[in-house]
Motif scaffolding. Structure first.
Motif, PDB file in Angstrom:
ATOM      1  N   MET A  49       0.837  -1.205   0.000  1.00 24.85           N
ATOM      2  CA  MET A  49       0.000   0.000   0.000  1.00 24.85           C
ATOM      3  C   MET A  49       0.879   1.264   0.000  1.00 24.85           C
ATOM      4  SD  MET A  49      -3.246  -0.986   0.226  1.00 24.85           S
ATOM      5  CE  MET A  49      -4.414  -0.045   1.211  1.00 24.85           C
ATOM      6  N   ILE A  50       0.326   2.315  -0.557  1.00 19.83           N
ATOM      7  CA  ILE A  50       0.965   3.625  -0.455  1.00 19.83           C
ATOM      8  C   ILE A  50      -0.044   4.595   0.162  1.00 19.83           C
ATOM      9  CG2 ILE A  50       2.527   3.335  -2.421  1.00 19.83           C
ATOM     10  CD1 ILE A  50       0.476   5.207  -3.956  1.00 19.83           C
ATOM     11  N   SER A  51       0.496   5.631   0.759  1.00 14.57           N
ATOM     12  CA  SER A  51      -0.380   6.649   1.339  1.00 14.57           C
ATOM     13  C   SER A  51      -0.129   7.984   0.644  1.00 14.57           C
ATOM     14  CB  SER A  51      -0.091   6.761   2.840  1.00 14.57           C
ATOM     15  OG  SER A  51      -0.910   7.755   3.399  1.00 14.57           O
ATOM     16  N   VAL A  52      -1.225   8.634   0.218  1.00 13.00           N
ATOM     17  CA  VAL A  52      -1.107   9.974  -0.371  1.00 13.00           C
ATOM     18  C   VAL A  52      -1.958  10.932   0.462  1.00 13.00           C
ATOM     19  CG1 VAL A  52      -0.753   9.057  -2.701  1.00 13.00           C
ATOM     20  CG2 VAL A  52      -3.048   9.718  -1.986  1.00 13.00           C
ATOM     21  N   THR A  53      -1.608  12.205   0.409  1.00 11.25           N
ATOM     22  CA  THR A  53      -2.405  13.222   1.100  1.00 11.25           C
ATOM     23  C   THR A  53      -3.412  13.812   0.118  1.00 11.25           C
ATOM     24  OG1 THR A  53      -0.513  13.762   2.487  1.00 11.25           O
ATOM     25  CG2 THR A  53      -2.273  15.398   2.383  1.00 11.25           C
ATOM     26  N   VAL A  54      -4.662  13.876   0.540  1.00 11.24           N
ATOM     27  CA  VAL A  54      -5.693  14.482  -0.314  1.00 11.24           C
ATOM     28  C   VAL A  54      -6.157  15.781   0.339  1.00 11.24           C
ATOM     29  CG1 VAL A  54      -7.946  14.184  -1.396  1.00 11.24           C
ATOM     30  CG2 VAL A  54      -6.446  12.203  -1.084  1.00 11.24           C
ATOM     31  N   LEU A  55      -6.101  16.879  -0.416  1.00 12.53           N
ATOM     32  CA  LEU A  55      -6.562  18.186   0.082  1.00 12.53           C
ATOM     33  C   LEU A  55      -7.907  18.530  -0.545  1.00 12.53           C
ATOM     34  CD1 LEU A  55      -3.291  20.320  -0.396  1.00 12.53           C
ATOM     35  CD2 LEU A  55      -3.968  18.961   1.594  1.00 12.53           C
ATOM     36  N   PHE A  56      -8.797  19.096   0.261  1.00  7.98           N
ATOM     37  CA  PHE A  56     -10.097  19.562  -0.242  1.00  7.98           C
ATOM     38  C   PHE A  56     -10.101  21.086  -0.167  1.00  7.98           C
ATOM     39  CE2 PHE A  56     -10.773  15.330   1.537  1.00  7.98           C
ATOM     40  CZ  PHE A  56     -11.247  14.680   0.414  1.00  7.98           C
ATOM     41  N   LEU A  57     -10.327  21.707  -1.310  1.00 14.76           N
ATOM     42  CA  LEU A  57     -10.156  23.153  -1.393  1.00 14.76           C
ATOM     43  C   LEU A  57     -11.460  23.870  -1.682  1.00 14.76           C
ATOM     44  CD1 LEU A  57      -6.969  22.539  -3.342  1.00 14.76           C
ATOM     45  CD2 LEU A  57      -7.024  23.866  -1.244  1.00 14.76           C
ATOM     46  N   GLY A  58     -11.533  25.120  -1.224  1.00 16.36           N
ATOM     47  CA  GLY A  58     -12.675  25.974  -1.536  1.00 16.36           C
ATOM     48  C   GLY A  58     -13.990  25.274  -1.213  1.00 16.36           C
ATOM     49  N   PRO A  59     -14.931  25.292  -2.168  1.00 19.22           N
ATOM     50  CA  PRO A  59     -16.248  24.702  -1.920  1.00 19.22           C
ATOM     51  C   PRO A  59     -16.192  23.204  -1.588  1.00 19.22           C
ATOM     52  CG  PRO A  59     -16.292  26.089  -3.885  1.00 19.22           C
ATOM     53  CD  PRO A  59     -14.859  25.992  -3.464  1.00 19.22           C
ATOM     54  N   ALA A  60     -15.169  22.494  -2.029  1.00 15.38           N
ATOM     55  CA  ALA A  60     -15.081  21.051  -1.747  1.00 15.38           C
ATOM     56  C   ALA A  60     -14.937  20.798  -0.250  1.00 15.38           C
ATOM     57  CB  ALA A  60     -13.909  20.436  -2.507  1.00 15.38           C
ATOM     58  N   LYS A  61     -14.200  21.674   0.414  1.00  9.03           N
ATOM     59  CA  LYS A  61     -13.953  21.538   1.852  1.00  9.03           C
ATOM     60  C   LYS A  61     -15.256  21.666   2.646  1.00  9.03           C
ATOM     61  CE  LYS A  61     -12.375  25.178   3.493  1.00  9.03           C
ATOM     62  NZ  LYS A  61     -11.476  26.336   3.315  1.00  9.03           N
ATOM     63  N   ASP A  62     -16.185  22.477   2.154  1.00 11.23           N
ATOM     64  CA  ASP A  62     -17.480  22.618   2.836  1.00 11.23           C
ATOM     65  C   ASP A  62     -18.290  21.325   2.773  1.00 11.23           C
ATOM     66  OD1 ASP A  62     -16.792  25.179   3.310  1.00 11.23           O
ATOM     67  OD2 ASP A  62     -18.395  26.104   2.122  1.00 11.23           O
ATOM     68  N   LEU A  63     -18.078  20.552   1.713  1.00  9.47           N
ATOM     69  CA  LEU A  63     -18.828  19.302   1.554  1.00  9.47           C
ATOM     70  C   LEU A  63     -18.212  18.166   2.369  1.00  9.47           C
ATOM     71  CD1 LEU A  63     -19.455  19.524  -2.300  1.00  9.47           C
ATOM     72  CD2 LEU A  63     -21.127  19.883  -0.480  1.00  9.47           C
ATOM     73  N   THR A  64     -16.889  18.150   2.484  1.00 10.62           N
ATOM     74  CA  THR A  64     -16.228  17.046   3.196  1.00 10.62           C
ATOM     75  C   THR A  64     -16.079  17.336   4.680  1.00 10.62           C
ATOM     76  OG1 THR A  64     -14.047  17.986   2.753  1.00 10.62           O
ATOM     77  CG2 THR A  64     -14.894  16.394   1.155  1.00 10.62           C
ATOM     78  N   LYS A  65     -16.113  18.631   5.034  1.00  9.18           N
ATOM     79  CA  LYS A  65     -15.912  19.084   6.428  1.00  9.18           C
ATOM     80  C   LYS A  65     -14.501  18.822   6.943  1.00  9.18           C
ATOM     81  CE  LYS A  65     -20.346  20.070   6.649  1.00  9.18           C
ATOM     82  NZ  LYS A  65     -20.714  21.441   6.286  1.00  9.18           N
ATOM     83  N   VAL A  66     -13.617  18.402   6.080  1.00  6.66           N
ATOM     84  CA  VAL A  66     -12.199  18.280   6.474  1.00  6.66           C
ATOM     85  C   VAL A  66     -11.345  18.902   5.370  1.00  6.66           C
ATOM     86  CG1 VAL A  66     -12.356  16.219   7.931  1.00  6.66           C
ATOM     87  CG2 VAL A  66     -12.017  15.956   5.459  1.00  6.66           C
ATOM     88  N   GLU A  67     -10.160  19.403   5.791  1.00  8.28           N
ATOM     89  CA  GLU A  67      -9.275  20.027   4.810  1.00  8.28           C
ATOM     90  C   GLU A  67      -8.379  19.016   4.124  1.00  8.28           C
ATOM     91  OE1 GLU A  67      -7.129  23.506   6.036  1.00  8.28           O
ATOM     92  OE2 GLU A  67      -8.877  24.249   7.123  1.00  8.28           O
ATOM     93  N   SER A  68      -8.023  17.956   4.849  1.00 10.37           N
ATOM     94  CA  SER A  68      -7.147  16.962   4.227  1.00 10.37           C
ATOM     95  C   SER A  68      -7.314  15.614   4.912  1.00 10.37           C
ATOM     96  CB  SER A  68      -5.690  17.417   4.297  1.00 10.37           C
ATOM     97  OG  SER A  68      -5.191  17.282   5.604  1.00 10.37           O
ATOM     98  N   VAL A  69      -7.031  14.565   4.159  1.00 10.14           N
ATOM     99  CA  VAL A  69      -7.027  13.206   4.716  1.00 10.14           C
ATOM    100  C   VAL A  69      -5.863  12.441   4.100  1.00 10.14           C
ATOM    101  CG1 VAL A  69      -9.521  12.981   5.126  1.00 10.14           C
ATOM    102  CG2 VAL A  69      -8.583  12.321   2.903  1.00 10.14           C
ATOM    103  N   ALA A  70      -5.437  11.399   4.810  1.00  7.98           N
ATOM    104  CA  ALA A  70      -4.476  10.451   4.229  1.00  7.98           C
ATOM    105  C   ALA A  70      -5.302   9.359   3.555  1.00  7.98           C
ATOM    106  CB  ALA A  70      -3.597   9.870   5.315  1.00  7.98           C
TER     107      ALA A  70
END
Lengths: 82, 146
Positions: A1-22
């Motif tokens: 497995m590999i791990s990447v960081t996912v960022l949620f920006l602008g309007p996307a962050k309002d939908l996910t309620k988090v700024e980033s996840v692994a």
């Protein structure tokens, strides 16, 4: 497995309620695979996700690009600068 | 080759510095500047718009602005380009973005400046919220006009 960081920006962050996840993906996973995994984990992004571009390490990517451990993948909704 | 300056700022756009950056080369006979400002608008339900709140994916926004400026140098032969975008709150009437392009002649300068603002609005990861007098806030609709 590999791990990447996912960022949620602008309007996307309002939908996910988090700024980033692994996000853990199999070795050889592509940007397209990550898009599917993100859609599953964050159903609230819903159909909107198909209109959002994914940026890999600060460059707009294509879904066939292969991810590497530690990559930064950003969910970029339609922009409204200027 | 082309000198390039791109910047994301908080607070007012340093207009004099932007002009200064693209001036001083006598071979560049045409300079065009564009400033985009928060336009006064009104919503039937929420009253007048008071400001726009901008945010960015900063590392990528800077990088994209640099790519665009380099591409404008290649496409239009621009000699000097400055692109400054403001982040945070921008009240009605104040500028959120300024682009200045100096070229040998006016035609390329107009074209390059227009191309830069159009591409910025499409490809640079910056978003804004509309803030109204009654406190209502919403993400700006993405339009492909103005």
């Amino acid at each position: 497995m590999i791990s990447v960081t996912v960022l949620f920006l602008g309007p996307a962050k309002d939908l996910t309620k988090v700024e980033s996840v692994a996000l853990d993906l199999r070795v050889g996973a592509t940007v397209g695979d990550a898009r599917r995994a993100i859609a599953e984990r964050f159903p609230r992004l819903g159909e909107g996700l198909s209109k959002m571009r994914l940026a890999l390490n600060q460059e707009f990517g294509v879904d066939t690009q292969v991810l590497r451990a530690g990559d930064e993948l950003a969910v970029v909704p339609p922009v409204s600068g200027g | 080759m082309g000198d390039i300056w791109v910047e994301l700022v908080r607070g007012p756009i340093p207009v004099a510095q932007v002009r200064e950056f693209v001036s001083g080369d006598p071979s560049l006979g045409g300079t065009v500047t564009f400033e985009g400002s928060t336009r006064a608008e009104s919503d039937p339900q929420h009253g007048p718009l008071v400001r726009l709140d901008y945010e960015a994916y900063k590392s990528m926004a800077r990088r994209q602005l640099e790519h665009l400026a380099h591409e404008a140098v290649d496409r239009f032969g621009a000699g000097k380009i400055a692109v400054v975008h403001r982040l945070g709150s921008v009240p009605v009437g104040e500028a959120s973005v300024m682009i200045a392009v100096a070229c040998g002649h006016r035609a390329e300068a107009f074209e390059a400046c227009r191309w830069l603002i159009d591409r910025l609005k499409k490809d640079v990861p910056i978003w804004k919220k509309d803030v109204f007098e009654d406190g209502f806030v919403k993400w700006a609709e993405v339009r492909n006009v103005d």
